[in-house]
Scaffold this motif. Sequence first.
Motif, PDB file in Angstrom:
ATOM      1  N   TRP A 191       0.826  -1.193   0.000  1.00 14.06           N
ATOM      2  CA  TRP A 191       0.000   0.000   0.000  1.00 14.06           C
ATOM      3  C   TRP A 191       0.866   1.251   0.000  1.00 14.06           C
ATOM      4  O   TRP A 191       2.081   1.188   0.185  1.00 14.06           O
ATOM      5  CB  TRP A 191      -0.907   0.011   1.235  1.00 14.06           C
ATOM      6  N   ALA A 192       0.210   2.395  -0.201  1.00 14.24           N
ATOM      7  CA  ALA A 192       0.879   3.700  -0.126  1.00 14.24           C
ATOM      8  C   ALA A 192      -0.078   4.681   0.548  1.00 14.24           C
ATOM      9  O   ALA A 192      -1.293   4.598   0.345  1.00 14.24           O
ATOM     10  CB  ALA A 192       1.252   4.196  -1.517  1.00 14.24           C
ATOM     11  N   GLY A 193       0.481   5.594   1.314  1.00 18.82           N
ATOM     12  CA  GLY A 193      -0.325   6.565   2.038  1.00 18.82           C
ATOM     13  C   GLY A 193      -1.107   7.509   1.141  1.00 18.82           C
ATOM     14  O   GLY A 193      -2.169   7.990   1.518  1.00 18.82           O
ATOM     15  N   TRP A 194      -0.609   7.776  -0.057  1.00 25.35           N
ATOM     16  CA  TRP A 194      -1.280   8.693  -0.973  1.00 25.35           C
ATOM     17  C   TRP A 194      -2.372   8.004  -1.795  1.00 25.35           C
ATOM     18  O   TRP A 194      -3.107   8.647  -2.524  1.00 25.35           O
ATOM     19  CB  TRP A 194      -0.262   9.317  -1.918  1.00 25.35           C
ATOM     20  N   CYS A 195      -2.515   6.673  -1.654  1.00 26.79           N
ATOM     21  CA  CYS A 195      -3.437   5.882  -2.467  1.00 26.79           C
ATOM     22  C   CYS A 195      -4.816   5.804  -1.796  1.00 26.79           C
ATOM     23  O   CYS A 195      -4.959   5.204  -0.724  1.00 26.79           O
ATOM     24  CB  CYS A 195      -2.835   4.479  -2.647  1.00 26.79           C
ATOM     25  N   GLY A 196      -5.822   6.424  -2.410  1.00 29.27           N
ATOM     26  CA  GLY A 196      -7.176   6.414  -1.861  1.00 29.27           C
ATOM     27  C   GLY A 196      -7.736   5.008  -1.668  1.00 29.27           C
ATOM     28  O   GLY A 196      -8.262   4.690  -0.594  1.00 29.27           O
ATOM     29  N   PRO A 197      -7.662   4.128  -2.681  1.00 28.02           N
ATOM     30  CA  PRO A 197      -8.159   2.769  -2.488  1.00 28.02           C
ATOM     31  C   PRO A 197      -7.411   2.016  -1.377  1.00 28.02           C
ATOM     32  O   PRO A 197      -8.002   1.199  -0.672  1.00 28.02           O
ATOM     33  CB  PRO A 197      -7.945   2.104  -3.849  1.00 28.02           C
ATOM     34  N   CYS A 198      -6.136   2.316  -1.200  1.00 29.91           N
ATOM     35  CA  CYS A 198      -5.372   1.680  -0.116  1.00 29.91           C
ATOM     36  C   CYS A 198      -5.937   2.090   1.235  1.00 29.91           C
ATOM     37  O   CYS A 198      -6.105   1.253   2.131  1.00 29.91           O
ATOM     38  CB  CYS A 198      -3.894   2.077  -0.182  1.00 29.91           C
ATOM     39  N   ARG A 199      -6.223   3.387   1.383  1.00 29.89           N
ATOM     40  CA  ARG A 199      -6.787   3.873   2.642  1.00 29.89           C
ATOM     41  C   ARG A 199      -8.177   3.296   2.877  1.00 29.89           C
ATOM     42  O   ARG A 199      -8.536   2.971   4.006  1.00 29.89           O
ATOM     43  CB  ARG A 199      -6.809   5.397   2.659  1.00 29.89           C
ATOM     44  N   ALA A 200      -8.955   3.138   1.801  1.00 29.37           N
ATOM     45  CA  ALA A 200     -10.302   2.573   1.937  1.00 29.37           C
ATOM     46  C   ALA A 200     -10.251   1.090   2.310  1.00 29.37           C
ATOM     47  O   ALA A 200     -11.121   0.589   3.024  1.00 29.37           O
ATOM     48  CB  ALA A 200     -11.084   2.758   0.636  1.00 29.37           C
ATOM     49  N   MET A 201      -9.236   0.388   1.831  1.00 30.04           N
ATOM     50  CA  MET A 201      -9.152  -1.037   2.105  1.00 30.04           C
ATOM     51  C   MET A 201      -8.523  -1.349   3.464  1.00 30.04           C
ATOM     52  O   MET A 201      -8.719  -2.442   4.001  1.00 30.04           O
ATOM     53  CB  MET A 201      -8.361  -1.759   1.011  1.00 30.04           C
ATOM     54  N   ALA A 202      -7.811  -0.430   4.047  1.00 27.94           N
ATOM     55  CA  ALA A 202      -7.104  -0.683   5.308  1.00 27.94           C
ATOM     56  C   ALA A 202      -8.009  -1.259   6.397  1.00 27.94           C
ATOM     57  O   ALA A 202      -7.649  -2.264   7.024  1.00 27.94           O
ATOM     58  CB  ALA A 202      -6.396   0.580   5.792  1.00 27.94           C
ATOM     59  N   PRO A 203      -9.208  -0.704   6.647  1.00 31.79           N
ATOM     60  CA  PRO A 203     -10.044  -1.305   7.698  1.00 31.79           C
ATOM     61  C   PRO A 203     -10.561  -2.696   7.315  1.00 31.79           C
ATOM     62  O   PRO A 203     -10.755  -3.549   8.182  1.00 31.79           O
ATOM     63  CB  PRO A 203     -11.201  -0.321   7.874  1.00 31.79           C
ATOM     64  N   GLN A 204     -10.755  -2.939   6.031  1.00 31.20           N
ATOM     65  CA  GLN A 204     -11.188  -4.262   5.574  1.00 31.20           C
ATOM     66  C   GLN A 204     -10.081  -5.291   5.818  1.00 31.20           C
ATOM     67  O   GLN A 204     -10.332  -6.411   6.253  1.00 31.20           O
ATOM     68  CB  GLN A 204     -11.552  -4.235   4.084  1.00 31.20           C
ATOM     69  N   PHE A 205      -8.847  -4.893   5.536  1.00 33.18           N
ATOM     70  CA  PHE A 205      -7.697  -5.773   5.736  1.00 33.18           C
ATOM     71  C   PHE A 205      -7.504  -6.064   7.221  1.00 33.18           C
ATOM     72  O   PHE A 205      -7.263  -7.207   7.613  1.00 33.18           O
ATOM     73  CB  PHE A 205      -6.443  -5.129   5.130  1.00 33.18           C
ATOM     74  N   GLU A 206      -7.655  -5.037   8.040  1.00 34.49           N
ATOM     75  CA  GLU A 206      -7.516  -5.230   9.488  1.00 34.49           C
ATOM     76  C   GLU A 206      -8.605  -6.161  10.017  1.00 34.49           C
ATOM     77  O   GLU A 206      -8.339  -7.035  10.834  1.00 34.49           O
ATOM     78  CB  GLU A 206      -7.553  -3.894  10.220  1.00 34.49           C
ATOM     79  N   ALA A 207      -9.827  -6.005   9.538  1.00 36.77           N
ATOM     80  CA  ALA A 207     -10.926  -6.883   9.967  1.00 36.77           C
ATOM     81  C   ALA A 207     -10.671  -8.323   9.523  1.00 36.77           C
ATOM     82  O   ALA A 207     -11.006  -9.272  10.235  1.00 36.77           O
ATOM     83  CB  ALA A 207     -12.252  -6.382   9.414  1.00 36.77           C
ATOM     84  N   PRO A 250      -3.926  -0.844  -4.199  1.00 39.23           N
ATOM     85  CA  PRO A 250      -3.305  -1.846  -3.345  1.00 39.23           C
ATOM     86  C   PRO A 250      -3.112  -3.161  -4.095  1.00 39.23           C
ATOM     87  O   PRO A 250      -3.895  -3.496  -4.984  1.00 39.23           O
ATOM     88  CB  PRO A 250      -4.303  -2.021  -2.200  1.00 39.23           C
ATOM     89  N   THR A 251      -2.073  -3.889  -3.723  1.00 35.57           N
ATOM     90  CA  THR A 251      -1.851  -5.245  -4.232  1.00 35.57           C
ATOM     91  C   THR A 251      -1.741  -6.166  -3.029  1.00 35.57           C
ATOM     92  O   THR A 251      -1.033  -5.864  -2.077  1.00 35.57           O
ATOM     93  CB  THR A 251      -0.562  -5.327  -5.077  1.00 35.57           C
ATOM     94  N   LEU A 252      -2.460  -7.269  -3.110  1.00 37.57           N
ATOM     95  CA  LEU A 252      -2.379  -8.308  -2.089  1.00 37.57           C
ATOM     96  C   LEU A 252      -1.614  -9.476  -2.676  1.00 37.57           C
ATOM     97  O   LEU A 252      -1.896  -9.903  -3.799  1.00 37.57           O
ATOM     98  CB  LEU A 252      -3.777  -8.787  -1.688  1.00 37.57           C
ATOM     99  N   ALA A 253      -0.651  -9.983  -1.930  1.00 35.12           N
ATOM    100  CA  ALA A 253       0.107 -11.162  -2.355  1.00 35.12           C
ATOM    101  C   ALA A 253       0.077 -12.172  -1.217  1.00 35.12           C
ATOM    102  O   ALA A 253       0.318 -11.816  -0.059  1.00 35.12           O
ATOM    103  CB  ALA A 253       1.540 -10.788  -2.711  1.00 35.12           C
ATOM    104  N   LEU A 254      -0.219 -13.415  -1.572  1.00 31.38           N
ATOM    105  CA  LEU A 254      -0.282 -14.492  -0.600  1.00 31.38           C
ATOM    106  C   LEU A 254       0.929 -15.386  -0.803  1.00 31.38           C
ATOM    107  O   LEU A 254       1.198 -15.827  -1.927  1.00 31.38           O
ATOM    108  CB  LEU A 254      -1.581 -15.287  -0.786  1.00 31.38           C
ATOM    109  N   TYR A 255       1.657 -15.628   0.274  1.00 31.89           N
ATOM    110  CA  TYR A 255       2.886 -16.422   0.235  1.00 31.89           C
ATOM    111  C   TYR A 255       2.718 -17.653   1.114  1.00 31.89           C
ATOM    112  O   TYR A 255       2.089 -17.596   2.160  1.00 31.89           O
ATOM    113  CB  TYR A 255       4.072 -15.610   0.762  1.00 31.89           C
ATOM    114  N   GLN A 256       3.325 -18.730   0.673  1.00 26.29           N
ATOM    115  CA  GLN A 256       3.405 -19.924   1.509  1.00 26.29           C
ATOM    116  C   GLN A 256       4.768 -20.555   1.268  1.00 26.29           C
ATOM    117  O   GLN A 256       5.203 -20.705   0.123  1.00 26.29           O
ATOM    118  CB  GLN A 256       2.295 -20.914   1.186  1.00 26.29           C
ATOM    119  N   GLY A 257       5.440 -20.895   2.363  1.00 26.91           N
ATOM    120  CA  GLY A 257       6.776 -21.453   2.241  1.00 26.91           C
ATOM    121  C   GLY A 257       7.751 -20.495   1.580  1.00 26.91           C
ATOM    122  O   GLY A 257       8.698 -20.917   0.922  1.00 26.91           O
TER     123      GLY A 257
END
Length: 147
Positions: free
Chosen positions: A65-81, A113-120
């Motif tokens: 994420w980035a602080g200047w990114c509106g969608p990032c700020r909007a998604m932050a509470p969703q990610f925390e939940a 925002p970009t979400l990346a899922l890692y395993q191993g």
Amino acid sequence: MTGTEIVICPDCATANRLPAGRLDEAPKCGRCGKPLFAARPVALDGAGFDRLMRLGTLPVLVDYWAGWCGPCRAMAPQFEAAAAELEPRVRLAKVDVDAEAALAARQGIQSMPTLALYQGGREIARRSGLIDRASLVRWVQSALPRR
């Protein structure tokens, strides 16, 4: 679930070996005594990211994420939940791409925002754009192999 997991403490970065069946029992770090899971994402820098990928055995979902990114700020509470719902089976983390530009470049992050899922330590799924909590949880659960 059998076996053990190695969980990296979000406070002191100690690797903690735990029986997999006891992750739900509010484990604490063997070194600093703080909870290993707090139902919220952990902030990562480059060194923390590398340690988590190298030593930790839990799947890791990273929000770039980035602080200047509106969608990032909007998604932050969703990610925390989502952290409250996915932990302790998945570690959720955030990487500020402005502060960690080298890490973002190394991971090929081009939009936010970009979400990346890692395993191993390897990326197993990625998606870009705003997503709500329920959809995020479903996406992670469907992307993870059954353990």
